[in-house]
Design a protein around this motif. Structure first.
Motif, PDB file in Angstrom:
ATOM      1  N   MET A 123       0.838  -1.191   0.000  1.00 53.16           N
ATOM      2  CA  MET A 123       0.000   0.000   0.000  1.00 53.16           C
ATOM      3  C   MET A 123       0.878   1.249   0.000  1.00 53.16           C
ATOM      4  O   MET A 123       1.918   1.283   0.658  1.00 53.16           O
ATOM      5  N   LYS A 124       0.430   2.248  -0.758  1.00 53.50           N
ATOM      6  CA  LYS A 124       1.125   3.525  -0.808  1.00 53.50           C
ATOM      7  C   LYS A 124       0.301   4.565  -0.057  1.00 53.50           C
ATOM      8  O   LYS A 124      -0.871   4.781  -0.366  1.00 53.50           O
ATOM      9  N   LEU A 125       0.936   5.206   0.919  1.00 52.88           N
ATOM     10  CA  LEU A 125       0.303   6.233   1.725  1.00 52.88           C
ATOM     11  C   LEU A 125       0.988   7.558   1.466  1.00 52.88           C
ATOM     12  O   LEU A 125       2.222   7.618   1.350  1.00 52.88           O
ATOM     13  N   ALA A 126       0.215   8.621   1.380  1.00 50.89           N
ATOM     14  CA  ALA A 126       0.765   9.939   1.082  1.00 50.89           C
ATOM     15  C   ALA A 126       0.007  10.994   1.877  1.00 50.89           C
ATOM     16  O   ALA A 126      -1.005  10.708   2.544  1.00 50.89           O
ATOM     17  N   VAL A 128       5.760   3.562   1.105  1.00 50.55           N
ATOM     18  CA  VAL A 128       5.373   2.240   0.623  1.00 50.55           C
ATOM     19  C   VAL A 128       5.479   1.277   1.799  1.00 50.55           C
ATOM     20  O   VAL A 128       6.549   1.144   2.402  1.00 50.55           O
ATOM     21  N   THR A 129       4.377   0.635   2.152  1.00 46.81           N
ATOM     22  CA  THR A 129       4.394  -0.241   3.312  1.00 46.81           C
ATOM     23  C   THR A 129       5.342  -1.416   3.083  1.00 46.81           C
ATOM     24  O   THR A 129       5.571  -1.854   1.953  1.00 46.81           O
ATOM     25  N   ALA A 130       5.892  -1.901   4.194  1.00 43.19           N
ATOM     26  CA  ALA A 130       6.984  -2.872   4.124  1.00 43.19           C
ATOM     27  C   ALA A 130       6.591  -4.147   3.388  1.00 43.19           C
ATOM     28  O   ALA A 130       7.444  -4.793   2.758  1.00 43.19           O
ATOM     29  N   GLU A 167      13.785   2.834  -6.909  1.00 46.65           N
ATOM     30  CA  GLU A 167      12.943   1.852  -7.594  1.00 46.65           C
ATOM     31  C   GLU A 167      11.751   1.450  -6.734  1.00 46.65           C
ATOM     32  O   GLU A 167      11.905   0.983  -5.597  1.00 46.65           O
ATOM     33  N   GLY A 168      10.544   1.673  -7.249  1.00 44.55           N
ATOM     34  CA  GLY A 168       9.326   1.272  -6.576  1.00 44.55           C
ATOM     35  C   GLY A 168       8.849   2.219  -5.494  1.00 44.55           C
ATOM     36  O   GLY A 168       7.743   2.049  -4.968  1.00 44.55           O
TER      37      GLY A 168
END
Length: 280
Positions: free
Chosen positions: A1-4, A188-190, A268-269
């Motif tokens: 999951m991407k958090l912003a 980006v969650t682990a 990257e990523g």
């Protein structure tokens, strides 16, 4: 999951990236992307995932702020890539070199970086940032580190080399000028980073490639650093570890940032940053 965190400085709203590519507003679900959320463990992040599967409002991606609010401390590691140590003429350290960066140096990934007054050697450093998600104190081994990491982000450890090295004392003077830690664009969650020691890092200035390395070249890997630091200080949810930079910094080439330069960097990523350089 991407958090912003999206919005003007001081008015950012928490957001998560939906499967359809839109950013969704989390402000009705969580207070912010901060130590409270990250310290809530899998249950807290699962609640965000569950909400994300529902009908959350779309949040237009204007300005990205730092992806973590209320950072307690930023712990930085110096000379942690063999090629970077070599370009500075230094021996590879036997133990991690540790210094601190104030949380008020943090800005968004595309915010202006300011060259300090009287600066002649403002430098760039693309770095993997590790965000802590569970309190870590006196971990037994590096094997315990993964359970204490919330996620990862791109960072730029901007440095003023004259202040840092030539003015005496500790490195702090060259590391804590305003705007000296662009972070993001997202966390980006682990669980989405299969191997933090297999990420490519790149940075260019005015379109010219300066850094192109991999976290595989770290002297001390991510899990070792979390374990090591926990022997000297308590790592708390929302704290950030900046893990060092590969070769290609300005100090190694004798060139530095000036007003009007454009710095672009990416891991990257984990997302890309772009900063225009201004004058304080």
């Amino acid at each position: 999951m991407k958090l912003a965190r999206i919005g003007d400085p001081g008015a950012e709203r928490p957001a998560a990236l939906h499967d359809d590519g839109t950013w969704r507003d989390l402000s009705g679900v969580v207070g912010d992307v901060d130590g409270v959320l990250l310290g809530g463990g899998p249950a807290a992040l699962d609640a965000v995932r569950e909400a994300l599967a529902g009908d959350l409002p779309v949040l237009e991606p204007g300005r990205f702020g730092p992806p973590v609010a209320g950072i307690g401390k930023i712990i930085c590691i110096g000379l942690n890539y063999r090629d970077h140590a070599a370009e500075t003429g230094a021996q590879a350290p036997a133990e991690p070199i540790v210094f601190m960066k104030a949380a008020d140096t943090v800005v968004g990934p595309h915010d202006t970086v300011l060259v300090p007054r009287r600066s002649t050697k403002t430098d760039w450093e693309v770095e993997l940032a590790v965000v802590i998600g569970a309190t870590a104190r006196y971990l037994e081994s590096p094997d315990d580190a993964a359970a204490h990491i919330a996620g990862y982000a791109t960072s730029n450890d901007v440095s003023e080399r004259e202040f840092q090295i030539e003015r005496g004392g500790q490195w702090d003077k060259g590391k804590n000028c305003e705007t000296f830690y662009p972070l993001g664009p997202w966390l980006v969650t682990a669980d989405e980073v299969a191997d933090p020691q297999a990420l490519r890092l790149t940075l260019s200035v005015n379109g010219e490639s300066k850094q192109d390395g991999t976290t595989a070249d770290m002297i001390f890997g991510v899990h070792h650093l979390v374990h090591y630091l926990s022997q000297f200080m308590v790592l708390r949810p929302g704290d950030v570890i900046s893990t060092g930079t590969p070769a290609g910094v300005g100090m190694g080439q004798g060139t530095y940032l000036t007003e009007g330069d454009v710095v672009e960097l990416e891991i990257e990523g984990l997302g890309a940053q772009r900063q225009e350089v201004g004058q304080a």
